[in-house]
Design an enzyme around this catalytic site. Structure first.
Site, mmCIF file in Angstrom:
data_model
loop_
_atom_site.group_PDB
_atom_site.id
_atom_site.type_symbol
_atom_site.label_atom_id
_atom_site.label_comp_id
_atom_site.label_asym_id
_atom_site.label_seq_id
_atom_site.Cartn_x
_atom_site.Cartn_y
_atom_site.Cartn_z
ATOM 1 N N GLU A 296 0.864 -1.190 0.000
ATOM 2 C CA GLU A 296 0.000 0.000 0.000
ATOM 3 C C GLU A 296 0.900 1.239 0.000
ATOM 4 O O GLU A 296 1.777 1.382 0.860
ATOM 5 C CB GLU A 296 -0.949 0.031 1.207
ATOM 6 C CG GLU A 296 -1.879 1.242 1.119
ATOM 7 C CD GLU A 296 -2.881 1.373 2.250
ATOM 8 O OE1 GLU A 296 -3.073 0.421 3.042
ATOM 9 O OE2 GLU A 296 -3.483 2.464 2.341
ATOM 10 N N LYS B 21 -9.629 7.545 5.813
ATOM 11 C CA LYS B 21 -10.034 8.875 6.286
ATOM 12 C C LYS B 21 -10.325 9.808 5.100
ATOM 13 O O LYS B 21 -11.340 10.490 5.074
ATOM 14 C CB LYS B 21 -8.871 9.423 7.121
ATOM 15 C CG LYS B 21 -9.165 10.663 7.888
ATOM 16 C CD LYS B 21 -7.983 10.958 8.799
ATOM 17 C CE LYS B 21 -7.776 12.453 8.889
ATOM 18 N NZ LYS B 21 -6.542 12.824 9.554
ATOM 19 N N ASP C 141 -11.117 10.599 -5.421
ATOM 20 C CA ASP C 141 -12.369 11.350 -5.564
ATOM 21 C C ASP C 141 -12.164 12.480 -6.564
ATOM 22 O O ASP C 141 -13.066 13.281 -6.792
ATOM 23 C CB ASP C 141 -12.819 11.913 -4.206
ATOM 24 C CG ASP C 141 -11.764 12.800 -3.580
ATOM 25 O OD1 ASP C 141 -10.698 12.271 -3.219
ATOM 26 O OD2 ASP C 141 -11.981 14.020 -3.466
ATOM 27 N N GLU D 121 5.006 5.102 3.324
ATOM 28 C CA GLU D 121 4.386 6.393 3.678
ATOM 29 C C GLU D 121 5.473 7.386 4.073
ATOM 30 O O GLU D 121 6.309 7.074 4.928
ATOM 31 C CB GLU D 121 3.398 6.174 4.837
ATOM 32 C CG GLU D 121 2.756 7.413 5.415
ATOM 33 C CD GLU D 121 2.087 8.313 4.381
ATOM 34 O OE1 GLU D 121 2.662 9.373 4.088
ATOM 35 O OE2 GLU D 121 0.995 7.961 3.866
ATOM 36 N N ASP E 76 -2.741 12.146 -2.953
ATOM 37 C CA ASP E 76 -2.948 13.612 -2.950
ATOM 38 C C ASP E 76 -3.351 14.061 -4.353
ATOM 39 O O ASP E 76 -2.612 13.826 -5.311
ATOM 40 C CB ASP E 76 -1.655 14.324 -2.540
ATOM 41 C CG ASP E 76 -1.307 14.070 -1.084
ATOM 42 O OD1 ASP E 76 -2.131 14.386 -0.214
ATOM 43 O OD2 ASP E 76 -0.222 13.523 -0.826
ATOM 44 N N LYS F 223 -4.697 21.922 -8.607
ATOM 45 C CA LYS F 223 -4.257 23.072 -9.423
ATOM 46 C C LYS F 223 -3.318 22.599 -10.521
ATOM 47 O O LYS F 223 -2.408 21.804 -10.255
ATOM 48 C CB LYS F 223 -3.526 24.091 -8.544
ATOM 49 C CG LYS F 223 -4.450 24.857 -7.649
ATOM 50 C CD LYS F 223 -3.675 25.885 -6.843
ATOM 51 C CE LYS F 223 -4.596 26.515 -5.819
ATOM 52 N NZ LYS F 223 -3.880 27.088 -4.695
HETATM 53 C C1 LIG Z 1 -4.245 12.169 0.503
HETATM 54 S S1 LIG Z 1 -3.278 11.193 1.550
HETATM 55 C C2 LIG Z 1 -4.236 9.688 1.627
HETATM 56 C C3 LIG Z 1 -3.906 8.861 2.836
HETATM 57 C C4 LIG Z 1 -4.717 7.568 2.956
HETATM 58 N N1 LIG Z 1 -4.453 6.684 1.849
HETATM 59 C C5 LIG Z 1 -6.195 7.878 3.042
HETATM 60 O O1 LIG Z 1 -6.897 7.643 2.033
HETATM 61 O O2 LIG Z 1 -6.646 8.347 4.099
HETATM 62 C C6 LIG Z 1 -1.927 10.697 0.500
HETATM 63 C C7 LIG Z 1 -0.759 10.107 1.297
HETATM 64 O O3 LIG Z 1 0.274 9.711 0.385
HETATM 65 C C8 LIG Z 1 1.534 9.996 0.976
HETATM 66 N N2 LIG Z 1 2.517 10.123 -0.110
HETATM 67 C C9 LIG Z 1 2.526 11.097 -1.071
HETATM 68 N N3 LIG Z 1 3.566 10.919 -1.911
HETATM 69 C C10 LIG Z 1 4.231 9.803 -1.474
HETATM 70 C C11 LIG Z 1 5.391 9.121 -1.922
HETATM 71 N N4 LIG Z 1 6.086 9.557 -2.985
HETATM 72 N N5 LIG Z 1 5.798 8.009 -1.257
HETATM 73 C C12 LIG Z 1 5.092 7.576 -0.172
HETATM 74 N N6 LIG Z 1 3.981 8.194 0.304
HETATM 75 C C13 LIG Z 1 3.558 9.289 -0.331
HETATM 76 C C14 LIG Z 1 1.292 11.282 1.744
HETATM 77 O O4 LIG Z 1 2.213 11.451 2.799
HETATM 78 C C15 LIG Z 1 -0.122 11.108 2.256
HETATM 79 O O5 LIG Z 1 -0.155 10.556 3.559
#
Ligand SMILES: C[S@@+](CC[C@H](N)C(=O)[O-])C[C@H]1O[C@@H](n2cnc3c(N)ncnc32)[C@H](O)[C@@H]1O
Length: 234
Positions: free
Chosen positions: A69, A217, A179, A94, A143, A147
């Protein structure tokens, strides 16, 4: 881990939002004491530094399946899977350190033996995985970077998709939920453009009965706002 991180910051940095570096003393101690036992970061960095970038990591052989994951956030889905399927290995990647510390605490409390954690930028981890070694890969609501000028920060790039496709055992085992319609479309464009390399994909809007609906979340936040959750499988 903190030593590794300060010595080799490039492996931990990524194109993204600024993540608070604040971590409580107790979490820091926990990470210092136990993180290296359930992480392969040292081996991955060592391989890279020895100019043996293509050297792959060795994974435990006592599991029926290997799952990854990427961007597990607070670890809810990762932990649920690891608890439900003790015969399978779950690798959680993460960059958000508080998420790592939180999951680590639960792993220790529940004495889970089937999780590997990595705080590395996922590119380095994926690059170190043996070819065709992974059964399933989950990317739950990455993420969105809505933009236009921020689009380049998105996780799903040609480079990452290429790596994902090379380490997965079979087609249609990479699951991305989002989403953001725009993120979905841009990822589809990439898959369409390189269809010969990446193969076919499926796309759909999830409903309550779908296994991957409402599992994190970020997803639930979007659902509460009335947003659709898309599932892309390739
Ligand atoms: C929008 S959050 C979603 C977190 C979780 N999957 C959820 O749906 O609640 C995206 C997560 O991806 C992690 N992330 C972004 N780029 C990453 C990378 N290059 N390697 C590992 N994690 C990354 C961020 O730190 C963040 O916690």
């Amino acid at each position: 881990m903190f030593l590794l991180k300060s010595k080799y910051p490039e492996y931990y940095s990524y194109q993204g939002r600024k993540i608070s570096k604040k971590i409580s003393i107790s979490k820091k101690n926990l990470v210092n004491k136990f993180y290296n036992q359930i992480s392969l970061d040292r081996e991955i960095i060592r391989n890279h530094e020895s100019a043996n970038i293509s050297k792959k990591i060795s994974l435990p052989t006592n599991f029926n399946k290997i799952n990854i994951e990427i961007g597990f956030g607070n670890g809810e889905f990762l932990l649920k899977n690891a608890i439900s399927y003790p015969d399978e290995l779950f690798i959680g990647i993460e960059v958000y350190l508080n998420g790592i510390a939180k999951v680590l605490a639960t792993i220790l409390n529940l004495k889970l033996k089937n999780i590997i954690l990595s705080n590395l930028n996922c590119f380095y981890f994926l690059n170190a995985m043996p070819i065709k070694s992974v059964d399933k890969i989950f990317i739950i609501n990455p993420d969105p970077w809505i933009k236009k000028r921020h689009n380049k920060r998105r996780l799903m790039s040609f480079k990452i998709i290429q790596l994902l496709r090379s380490i997965i055992k079979s087609k249609h085992s990479i699951y991305m939920t989002t989403d953001s319609k725009n993120y979905l479309e841009d990822t589809r464009d990439l898959l369409d453009e390189y269809r010969e390399n990446f193969g076919e994909y499926n796309v759909g809007i999830m409903s309550k009965n779908d296994k991957l609906y409402g599992i994190s979340k970020y997803q639930r936040k979007a659902i509460e706002k009335g947003e659709k959750i898309y599932l892309l499988t390739f």
